[in-house]
Design an enzyme around this catalytic site. Sequence first.
Site, PDB file in Angstrom:
ATOM      1  N   HIS B  86     -56.188 -51.737  40.761  1.00 46.11           N
ATOM      2  CA  HIS B  86     -54.876 -52.223  40.313  1.00 46.11           C
ATOM      3  C   HIS B  86     -54.950 -53.723  40.118  1.00 46.11           C
ATOM      4  O   HIS B  86     -55.633 -54.414  40.861  1.00 46.11           O
ATOM      5  CB  HIS B  86     -53.799 -51.893  41.360  1.00 46.11           C
ATOM      6  CG  HIS B  86     -52.456 -52.427  40.991  1.00 46.11           C
ATOM      7  ND1 HIS B  86     -51.650 -51.823  40.055  1.00 46.11           N
ATOM      8  CD2 HIS B  86     -51.784 -53.533  41.401  1.00 46.11           C
ATOM      9  CE1 HIS B  86     -50.542 -52.517  39.916  1.00 46.11           C
ATOM     10  NE2 HIS B  86     -50.594 -53.561  40.724  1.00 46.11           N
ATOM     11  N   ASP B 165     -39.586 -45.060  43.128  1.00 46.46           N
ATOM     12  CA  ASP B 165     -40.039 -46.389  42.715  1.00 46.46           C
ATOM     13  C   ASP B 165     -39.398 -46.789  41.397  1.00 46.46           C
ATOM     14  O   ASP B 165     -38.989 -47.939  41.225  1.00 46.46           O
ATOM     15  CB  ASP B 165     -41.557 -46.440  42.578  1.00 46.46           C
ATOM     16  CG  ASP B 165     -42.001 -47.785  42.021  1.00 46.46           C
ATOM     17  OD1 ASP B 165     -41.744 -48.800  42.689  1.00 46.46           O
ATOM     18  OD2 ASP B 165     -42.557 -47.832  40.909  1.00 46.46           O
ATOM     19  N   ARG B 172     -34.254 -53.634  41.265  1.00 47.37           N
ATOM     20  CA  ARG B 172     -34.770 -54.951  41.679  1.00 47.37           C
ATOM     21  C   ARG B 172     -34.783 -55.914  40.504  1.00 47.37           C
ATOM     22  O   ARG B 172     -34.456 -57.094  40.643  1.00 47.37           O
ATOM     23  CB  ARG B 172     -36.171 -54.802  42.261  1.00 47.37           C
ATOM     24  CG  ARG B 172     -36.185 -54.196  43.665  1.00 47.37           C
ATOM     25  CD  ARG B 172     -37.596 -53.769  44.071  1.00 47.37           C
ATOM     26  NE  ARG B 172     -38.520 -54.891  44.016  1.00 47.37           N
ATOM     27  CZ  ARG B 172     -39.831 -54.783  43.805  1.00 47.37           C
ATOM     28  NH1 ARG B 172     -40.369 -53.583  43.636  1.00 47.37           N
ATOM     29  NH2 ARG B 172     -40.597 -55.846  43.767  1.00 47.37           N
ATOM     30  N   SER B 187     -44.102 -50.591  45.998  1.00 49.47           N
ATOM     31  CA  SER B 187     -44.029 -50.179  44.603  1.00 49.47           C
ATOM     32  C   SER B 187     -45.432 -49.895  44.056  1.00 49.47           C
ATOM     33  O   SER B 187     -45.671 -48.861  43.426  1.00 49.47           O
ATOM     34  CB  SER B 187     -43.343 -51.278  43.784  1.00 49.47           C
ATOM     35  OG  SER B 187     -43.335 -50.943  42.417  1.00 49.47           O
ATOM     36  N   LYS B 191     -47.323 -45.582  43.876  1.00 48.83           N
ATOM     37  CA  LYS B 191     -47.858 -44.968  42.661  1.00 48.83           C
ATOM     38  C   LYS B 191     -49.360 -44.766  42.762  1.00 48.83           C
ATOM     39  O   LYS B 191     -49.882 -43.696  42.428  1.00 48.83           O
ATOM     40  CB  LYS B 191     -47.529 -45.846  41.450  1.00 48.83           C
ATOM     41  CG  LYS B 191     -46.054 -45.795  41.078  1.00 48.83           C
ATOM     42  CD  LYS B 191     -45.696 -46.770  39.978  1.00 48.83           C
ATOM     43  CE  LYS B 191     -45.782 -48.208  40.489  1.00 48.83           C
ATOM     44  NZ  LYS B 191     -45.163 -49.183  39.581  1.00 48.83           N
TER      45      LYS B 191
END
Lengths: 438, 438
Positions: B86, B165, B172, B187, B191
């Site tokens: 990520h 999420d 948010r 968050s 995922k």
Amino acid sequence: MSSPLFPQHVIAIKRDGAALTREEIQSMVRGATDGSWADYQLSAMLMAIFLRGMTIEETVALTDAMMRSGEVADLSRVKGPKADKHSTGGVGDKVSLHLAPMIAACGVAVPMISGRGLGHTGGTLDKLESIPGFRVNLSTDEYAAQVGRIGLALIGQTSQLAPADRKLYALRDVTGTVENTPLICASILSKKLAEGADVLVADVKFGRGAFMKDKATARELAQTLVSVARLMGTPMRAILTAMDQPLGRTVGNALEMIESIDCLQGRGPADTMEVTFVLGQEMLLLTRIAKTREEARARLEAAIANGAALKKFREMVTAQGGDVRAIDDTSRLPAAKWSVPLVSPRAGFVQSVDAMSVALAALHLGAGRAKAEDRVDHAVGVSQLVKTGERIGPGAVLAMIHANGEAALAGARALLTGGIVVGEGAVALPPLVEEIIG
Amino acid sequence: MSSPLFPQHVIAIKRDGAALTREEIQSMVRGATDGSWADYQLSAMLMAIFLRGMTIEETVALTDAMMRSGEVADLSRVKGPKADKHSTGGVGDKVSLHLAPMIAACGVAVPMISGRGLGHTGGTLDKLESIPGFRVNLSTDEYAAQVGRIGLALIGQTSQLAPADRKLYALRDVTGTVENTPLICASILSKKLAEGADVLVADVKFGRGAFMKDKATARELAQTLVSVARLMGTPMRAILTAMDQPLGRTVGNALEMIESIDCLQGRGPADTMEVTFVLGQEMLLLTRIAKTREEARARLEAAIANGAALKKFREMVTAQGGDVRAIDDTSRLPAAKWSVPLVSPRAGFVQSVDAMSVALAALHLGAGRAKAEDRVDHAVGVSQLVKTGERIGPGAVLAMIHANGEAALAGARALLTGGIVVGEGAVALPPLVEEIIG
């Protein structure tokens, strides 16, 4: 023209602990009124305000913007001084009912917009509606005309008055953002200042039966109210009063109305009258109708003694469509099916009468609302309540329970039995009126 | 059975600074998923979390509940180790495009669910979609089958994945509660952990072109990600990388795809490859495919040199419906109408290439989205970007601007002119990879 203020940017300013400008606060309040701020943005802002606080200047700007979110009553045609009173809410607090006509009888107009009961505290409107026919829903024009004609009106909040407060209050209630001084202050004053009064007094209660449990928080709110009102050009004073036991000897709508009529006839309980006189004195001082507290007190006592206060009350009941005969013959007020004494099992001194237990008993009987949409039973409640410190004999009546159902009666009896403590020793009571602020 | 948890009571716990229990966190996440918490209650809670923080245990509970709010991919039929990567997002960060096939070529499956670009950062999905026909919307079953068959899939978030999420992120974004470490961590990981990988690496970027401007905040997020993933049973490492200038020499969807194909052919820019190798090494170490960083590096280099990585990329493009001919003939990728050089007015050293200016130039050209509903132009962007510290002669090309409109071209030129500074002195570059955490 300034650039548009995005809600998330304004929220972030408060989130990071900075003070909001007047323009930023206005954009939020406008957003609450016209829907351009989503509910989730308003609630994020309310939480940021709750945790970061607001300066007095911000609280003034918030109060002003909320007040201007709707109609501001024009009482310019009403001659002479105008005063109003607010209470943060307590158990058995029926002071507005008789204080308003007492003040009007002294030559000060009282334009008073009140609320309904919710949770453990009763509402002035519910108590007034125990008089058959009494209308609390006047239009702003009818209201202004009545204040001009007879010097007082006690009505409910119109939909035109401070709509931003209604929106924000509903959100605070379900997002854990109720107990915050700047938000409470803006909510109270935005409505009170939209009424058109020249001066204000507030009764800020603390203790087991009040919204604020401790004196320090109550004092902070009282000081904030007075500061904000003055910065907005309205002279104000606040008194701090103890609310550990109920005020007076009755809790319940028609029962409290009877106690208020007693007060107007010079037969009110000592504690109810003490709070009434202290508030009334400050109203007469702030409007310069009296120069000293002694003079103010004498005027208020005279208004009772010479029947002028009761006469004003009759005029108001008549003007607002109520059955005026119920004032002299209180059997015309709603009465409960059963009136049952709660008897003390022992002699001694009343150690404590827990306001919250009494409030819950009244709620259980149907005198109040657990939810906003609940219907109120005007007849039920508690009367002849003993007061903390009183000496009682064996078999004395601690309270009369007025009930319309057996289960309700049993529940109320259990709550009152737990809430009224009788013991050996004499009890020293703290002062009822703790402090005058402003 | 436990009593129901009223949202306002759970909110008040966090508001007052206490840690929430696993059950309280689950009730909120369930509420976000099934609508039993209103948006205004969720946003008040998000603000309370933002201002009061969360412990690692609370963050684990939040991540776990959000992950379980939807489908968790079952990759148990996929043999061998599975790793994913990520990135917190930067300018010119196309690393996933070529790293995933490199890792797959080393025998580690890569189940990767990516996002679209928003604001100043590009999205892996948008870059993939510059290949004509490439499909990113596979079902969870298609996705799992493809990972099993060819060892990698790069797809978009399905509606079944971590729906809590999506709800919380959308709130948010409009309530000023984005920049918060526990919320960002939950968050990302909710995922990533729902994808089915055994190990994770993260590229946490800091600097002018990153979401996190300072190193300390980035390090805090990296440490939180690693701690939370490990407490949830997934080995993870994070690298901190500088993002003051763009990564590589291209910014824009097809242009970045071309750079990634270059990387797979051994012709990638040094900085892009450095980040690629460091991330790839940690993936091979965590999955125990390699014992040392040197061994891991050698395997990754071999996968490029022997064409295995490019072959994996071809397999993925074919499997996901893309025109595989575009890999060898990049003229089949979308191209802009104009490609115009930005020429340096002077000789010297490149003092800085501001990532944010380049990102805004690309956004201005149409390469990105200002709002989620905007359409992306895959052809436009910037290529041949100079790098900070490079020595250039007079009239050197600082960048090629690829534009489909004259106004866009002029705006991008102005932004790039302001963002690329050429001066006298040589420049000492800080390290690109600052630290490996975990």
